[in-house]
Design a protein around this motif. Structure first.
Motif, PDB file in Angstrom:
ATOM      1  N   SER A  71       0.797  -1.226   0.000  1.00 16.56           N
ATOM      2  CA  SER A  71       0.000   0.000   0.000  1.00 16.56           C
ATOM      3  C   SER A  71       0.833   1.280   0.000  1.00 16.56           C
ATOM      4  O   SER A  71       0.393   2.307  -0.511  1.00 16.56           O
ATOM      5  CB  SER A  71      -0.962   0.009   1.192  1.00 16.56           C
ATOM      6  OG  SER A  71      -0.260  -0.082   2.408  1.00 16.56           O
ATOM      7  N   ARG A  92       5.656   5.842  -1.806  1.00 16.48           N
ATOM      8  CA  ARG A  92       4.821   6.542  -2.792  1.00 16.48           C
ATOM      9  C   ARG A  92       3.517   5.769  -2.983  1.00 16.48           C
ATOM     10  O   ARG A  92       3.384   4.639  -2.523  1.00 16.48           O
ATOM     11  CB  ARG A  92       5.550   6.719  -4.123  1.00 16.48           C
ATOM     12  CG  ARG A  92       5.826   5.435  -4.884  1.00 16.48           C
ATOM     13  CD  ARG A  92       6.487   5.748  -6.222  1.00 16.48           C
ATOM     14  NE  ARG A  92       6.429   4.621  -7.117  1.00 16.48           N
ATOM     15  CZ  ARG A  92       7.351   3.686  -7.182  1.00 16.48           C
ATOM     16  NH1 ARG A  92       8.405   3.732  -6.393  1.00 16.48           N
ATOM     17  NH2 ARG A  92       7.238   2.684  -8.042  1.00 16.48           N
ATOM     18  N   GLU A  93       2.596   6.374  -3.662  1.00 17.24           N
ATOM     19  CA  GLU A  93       1.300   5.749  -3.922  1.00 17.24           C
ATOM     20  C   GLU A  93       1.479   4.519  -4.814  1.00 17.24           C
ATOM     21  O   GLU A  93       2.219   4.546  -5.791  1.00 17.24           O
ATOM     22  CB  GLU A  93       0.378   6.762  -4.608  1.00 17.24           C
ATOM     23  CG  GLU A  93      -1.075   6.364  -4.620  1.00 17.24           C
ATOM     24  CD  GLU A  93      -1.737   6.440  -3.256  1.00 17.24           C
ATOM     25  OE1 GLU A  93      -2.719   5.704  -3.050  1.00 17.24           O
ATOM     26  OE2 GLU A  93      -1.263   7.222  -2.406  1.00 17.24           O
ATOM     27  N   TRP A  94       0.815   3.449  -4.456  1.00 19.84           N
ATOM     28  CA  TRP A  94       0.890   2.198  -5.229  1.00 19.84           C
ATOM     29  C   TRP A  94      -0.422   2.034  -5.991  1.00 19.84           C
ATOM     30  O   TRP A  94      -1.493   2.122  -5.406  1.00 19.84           O
ATOM     31  CB  TRP A  94       1.114   1.032  -4.268  1.00 19.84           C
ATOM     32  CG  TRP A  94       1.063  -0.328  -4.884  1.00 19.84           C
ATOM     33  CD1 TRP A  94       0.034  -1.233  -4.777  1.00 19.84           C
ATOM     34  CD2 TRP A  94       2.058  -0.966  -5.677  1.00 19.84           C
ATOM     35  NE1 TRP A  94       0.346  -2.394  -5.456  1.00 19.84           N
ATOM     36  CE2 TRP A  94       1.580  -2.251  -6.031  1.00 19.84           C
ATOM     37  CE3 TRP A  94       3.311  -0.570  -6.152  1.00 19.84           C
ATOM     38  CZ2 TRP A  94       2.314  -3.143  -6.807  1.00 19.84           C
ATOM     39  CZ3 TRP A  94       4.042  -1.460  -6.925  1.00 19.84           C
ATOM     40  CH2 TRP A  94       3.548  -2.720  -7.243  1.00 19.84           C
ATOM     41  N   ASP A  95      -0.349   1.798  -7.287  1.00 23.02           N
ATOM     42  CA  ASP A  95      -1.577   1.759  -8.079  1.00 23.02           C
ATOM     43  C   ASP A  95      -2.020   0.338  -8.440  1.00 23.02           C
ATOM     44  O   ASP A  95      -2.977   0.153  -9.183  1.00 23.02           O
ATOM     45  CB  ASP A  95      -1.431   2.607  -9.346  1.00 23.02           C
ATOM     46  CG  ASP A  95      -0.291   2.139 -10.238  1.00 23.02           C
ATOM     47  OD1 ASP A  95       0.373   1.132  -9.878  1.00 23.02           O
ATOM     48  OD2 ASP A  95      -0.057   2.759 -11.284  1.00 23.02           O
ATOM     49  N   GLY A  96      -1.340  -0.665  -7.871  1.00 24.55           N
ATOM     50  CA  GLY A  96      -1.735  -2.046  -8.144  1.00 24.55           C
ATOM     51  C   GLY A  96      -2.501  -2.646  -6.978  1.00 24.55           C
ATOM     52  O   GLY A  96      -2.927  -1.936  -6.060  1.00 24.55           O
ATOM     53  N   ARG A 108      -3.122  -4.536  -3.512  1.00 30.47           N
ATOM     54  CA  ARG A 108      -2.395  -4.234  -2.273  1.00 30.47           C
ATOM     55  C   ARG A 108      -1.615  -5.424  -1.691  1.00 30.47           C
ATOM     56  O   ARG A 108      -0.451  -5.283  -1.314  1.00 30.47           O
ATOM     57  CB  ARG A 108      -3.384  -3.718  -1.228  1.00 30.47           C
ATOM     58  CG  ARG A 108      -2.751  -3.431   0.113  1.00 30.47           C
ATOM     59  CD  ARG A 108      -3.716  -2.822   1.093  1.00 30.47           C
ATOM     60  NE  ARG A 108      -3.075  -2.622   2.390  1.00 30.47           N
ATOM     61  CZ  ARG A 108      -3.646  -2.058   3.430  1.00 30.47           C
ATOM     62  NH1 ARG A 108      -4.881  -1.612   3.339  1.00 30.47           N
ATOM     63  NH2 ARG A 108      -2.990  -1.927   4.569  1.00 30.47           N
TER      64      ARG A 108
END
Length: 202
Positions: free
Chosen positions: A69, A74-78, A80
């Motif tokens: 997460s 950084r932000e994860w776009d896949g 979790r």
């Protein structure tokens, strides 16, 4: 028994041939092969890895959970939650890492591989306990490291460092009791960068 390790590029080709369209990705890095499959193909792929002639991964060395997460701050776009398994073939002297992402972030679930390798028992229980990943078909899926009354899954990135509750022995009740956390959150100490040649070391 083979006395030399299989070239990872050769193993990569062998795995691609054995698994076919069950493979999502196959990567060789630092001399190691990492195979990624989808949750829908996970159980069948693991059966192939255990029994196919060019694979013969007789031993499951480890299974662990991963929470992506906040991957690399950084932000994860896949998806979790990921499960990572390490397999060893003693007879063919080769290893592979298998990664599979759980399809549902709200209720992470995968089929158990206990029927393929019985060593999966405690590994899957640990991933369930610490990450909340449910392994469907596991014969005894219960907590293994935390207390039976524990709330939450402590290796999830959103689990507070101090936890939700604390326990203590109550003299009057003559038993252990749970209560809300009373300790103050610990401040993180900044990293200290030493001067060059600090302490006379070169």
């Amino acid at each position: 028994m083979t006395s030399f390790a299989i070239d990872p590029e050769v193993l990569k080709d062998t795995l691609a041939l054995a698994l076919g369209d069950k493979v999502k990705s196959l990567v060789v890095a630092l001399g190691e092969v990492t195979l990624t499959v989808t949750a829908a193909n996970y159980l069948e792929a693991m059966q192939v890895l255990r029994h196919a002639p060019g694979c013969k991964f007789e031993q499951l060395i480890d299974i662990c959970g991963v929470d992506y997460s906040t991957y690399r701050d950084r932000e994860w776009d896949g998806l979790r939650y990921c499960v990572v398994a390490h397999l060893l073939s003693v007879s063919l002297n080769q290893r592979v890492r298998v990664k599979v992402f759980c399809a549902d972030d709200d209720f992470p679930m995968l089929p158990s591989v206990m029927q393929i390798w019985n060593s999966a028992n405690w590994f899957e229980r640990e991933a369930f306990d610490l990450f909340g990943i449910v392994f469907e078909g596991h014969e005894d899926l219960r907590r293994i490291l935390t207390d039976y009354g524990f709330i939450g899954h402590p290796f999830r990135k959103d689990f507070p460092l101090s936890g939700h509750v604390e326990m203590r022995y109550d003299e009057e009740l003559k038993r252990v009791v749970y209560q809300p956390v009373t300790i103050e959150p610990r401040e993180v100490t900044p990293r200290i960068i030493r001067e060059e040649n600090y302490g006379g070391l070169h």
